[in-house]
Structures are given as C-alpha cells and as structure tokens.
Motif scaffolding. Structure first.
Motif, PDB file in Angstrom:
ATOM      1  N   MET A 124       0.856  -1.176   0.000  1.00  0.00           N
ATOM      2  CA  MET A 124       0.000   0.000   0.000  1.00  0.00           C
ATOM      3  C   MET A 124       0.896   1.230   0.000  1.00  0.00           C
ATOM      4  O   MET A 124       1.977   1.215   0.565  1.00  0.00           O
ATOM      5  CB  MET A 124      -0.901  -0.021   1.236  1.00  0.00           C
TER       6      MET A 124
ATOM      7  N   LEU B  24      -1.264   8.195   0.828  1.00  0.00           N
ATOM      8  CA  LEU B  24      -2.062   9.120   0.022  1.00  0.00           C
ATOM      9  C   LEU B  24      -1.605  10.549   0.258  1.00  0.00           C
ATOM     10  O   LEU B  24      -1.286  10.925   1.387  1.00  0.00           O
ATOM     11  CB  LEU B  24      -3.545   9.006   0.391  1.00  0.00           C
TER      12      LEU B  24
ATOM     13  N   GLN C 276      -6.351  11.963  -0.243  1.00  0.00           N
ATOM     14  CA  GLN C 276      -7.086  11.634   0.985  1.00  0.00           C
ATOM     15  C   GLN C 276      -8.469  12.281   0.969  1.00  0.00           C
ATOM     16  O   GLN C 276      -9.461  11.645   1.339  1.00  0.00           O
ATOM     17  CB  GLN C 276      -6.291  12.112   2.207  1.00  0.00           C
TER      18      GLN C 276
ATOM     19  N   TRP D 263     -15.179   6.925   0.341  1.00  0.00           N
ATOM     20  CA  TRP D 263     -15.465   6.050   1.472  1.00  0.00           C
ATOM     21  C   TRP D 263     -16.838   6.346   2.055  1.00  0.00           C
ATOM     22  O   TRP D 263     -17.546   5.446   2.479  1.00  0.00           O
ATOM     23  CB  TRP D 263     -14.398   6.181   2.539  1.00  0.00           C
TER      24      TRP D 263
ATOM     25  N   PHE E  24      -6.420   1.670  -4.822  1.00  0.00           N
ATOM     26  CA  PHE E  24      -7.418   2.120  -3.854  1.00  0.00           C
ATOM     27  C   PHE E  24      -8.841   2.089  -4.421  1.00  0.00           C
ATOM     28  O   PHE E  24      -9.800   1.979  -3.671  1.00  0.00           O
ATOM     29  CB  PHE E  24      -7.112   3.549  -3.379  1.00  0.00           C
TER      30      PHE E  24
ATOM     31  N   VAL F  95      -9.954  -0.454  -1.094  1.00  0.00           N
ATOM     32  CA  VAL F  95      -9.341  -0.430   0.233  1.00  0.00           C
ATOM     33  C   VAL F  95     -10.301   0.336   1.133  1.00  0.00           C
ATOM     34  O   VAL F  95     -10.712   1.448   0.807  1.00  0.00           O
ATOM     35  CB  VAL F  95      -7.962   0.273   0.208  1.00  0.00           C
TER      36      VAL F  95
ATOM     37  N   LYS G  70     -11.502   2.346   4.593  1.00  0.00           N
ATOM     38  CA  LYS G  70     -10.866   3.372   5.418  1.00  0.00           C
ATOM     39  C   LYS G  70     -10.187   2.791   6.669  1.00  0.00           C
ATOM     40  O   LYS G  70      -9.046   3.155   6.963  1.00  0.00           O
ATOM     41  CB  LYS G  70     -11.882   4.462   5.798  1.00  0.00           C
TER      42      LYS G  70
ATOM     43  N   GLU H 219      -8.862  -0.103   7.118  1.00  0.00           N
ATOM     44  CA  GLU H 219      -7.659  -0.805   6.666  1.00  0.00           C
ATOM     45  C   GLU H 219      -6.535   0.195   6.369  1.00  0.00           C
ATOM     46  O   GLU H 219      -5.382  -0.008   6.757  1.00  0.00           O
ATOM     47  CB  GLU H 219      -7.992  -1.619   5.416  1.00  0.00           C
ATOM     48  N   TYR H 220      -6.883   1.279   5.683  1.00  0.00           N
ATOM     49  CA  TYR H 220      -5.880   2.302   5.377  1.00  0.00           C
ATOM     50  C   TYR H 220      -5.382   2.974   6.656  1.00  0.00           C
ATOM     51  O   TYR H 220      -4.184   3.179   6.823  1.00  0.00           O
ATOM     52  CB  TYR H 220      -6.444   3.350   4.415  1.00  0.00           C
ATOM     53  N   ASN H 221      -6.288   3.295   7.574  1.00  0.00           N
ATOM     54  CA  ASN H 221      -5.896   3.929   8.834  1.00  0.00           C
ATOM     55  C   ASN H 221      -4.932   3.045   9.621  1.00  0.00           C
ATOM     56  O   ASN H 221      -3.950   3.543  10.187  1.00  0.00           O
ATOM     57  CB  ASN H 221      -7.119   4.270   9.678  1.00  0.00           C
TER      58      ASN H 221
ATOM     59  N   TRP I 175      -2.889   0.826   8.363  1.00  0.00           N
ATOM     60  CA  TRP I 175      -1.620   0.838   7.641  1.00  0.00           C
ATOM     61  C   TRP I 175      -0.843   2.119   7.950  1.00  0.00           C
ATOM     62  O   TRP I 175       0.365   2.068   8.181  1.00  0.00           O
ATOM     63  CB  TRP I 175      -1.860   0.698   6.132  1.00  0.00           C
ATOM     64  N   VAL I 176      -1.527   3.268   7.949  1.00  0.00           N
ATOM     65  CA  VAL I 176      -0.867   4.552   8.227  1.00  0.00           C
ATOM     66  C   VAL I 176      -0.262   4.542   9.634  1.00  0.00           C
ATOM     67  O   VAL I 176       0.890   4.940   9.819  1.00  0.00           O
ATOM     68  CB  VAL I 176      -1.850   5.741   8.062  1.00  0.00           C
TER      69      VAL I 176
END
Length: 93
Positions: free
Chosen positions: A1, A4, A9, A16, A52, A68, A70, A72-74, A76-77
C-alpha cells in the motif's frame, strides 16, 4: 500500500462515505476552492492505479468504488508511522 497525498485523501474520504461516485459526485462534495474536473479525474485514475479504487461503467459514466476500506488504510498509516518514525515502538508512538 502507498501513502495518500492530502488531495488524494480528500477524494478517498468522499468515496469512502458515498461508496459509489463519479467524478462529478466527488467534485460536488469537495470544499471550496474546488479543483477542476480534470484534476479530480486524474486523482481518481491515480488512486485506481495505486489499488485504492475500482470502477464500473454505467452508460457513459465511470462509477468508482473503494477497493481499500478506510479502517484498513488507517491501520496501515498508523503501523507505517510507528515503524518509520518511532522505531517500531508503540509506546513511543
């Protein structure tokens, strides 16, 4: 990943929330000053290339949807920040 950009974002936040959007839908939901239609279209293409977004065609419109989610992305960040900025230490984070 991949991370963004700030504008990516913003676009993803709209998608999202709305789930299925065309470029016009995203453009209407962004705050002023609004970017050009082509700019949003380019961002959505980049987001699709990054994995994404996916799209389907409805008539002449492309409808984009998230691949993807939100949360899941959060996650990862936060993991990326912890690993790269805090030496992997959750306590330091």
């Amino acid at each position: 990943m991949k991370a963004l950009s700030e504008r990516e974002q913003e676009v993803m936040n709209v998608i999202w929330e709305e789930r299925n959007c065309c470029v016009d839908d995203v453009l209407q939901r962004l705050p002023e000053p609004k970017p050009a239609y082509n700019t949003i279209q380019t961002f959505m293409k980049i987001l699709e290339e990054k994995g994404f977004l996916g799209h389907k065609r409805e008539g002449k419109k492309f409808i984009f949807y998230p691949l993807v989610e939100k949360p899941e992305y959060n996650r990862w960040v936060l993991k990326h920040m912890k690993d790269n900025l805090f030496g992997g230490s959750a306590k330091s984070l």
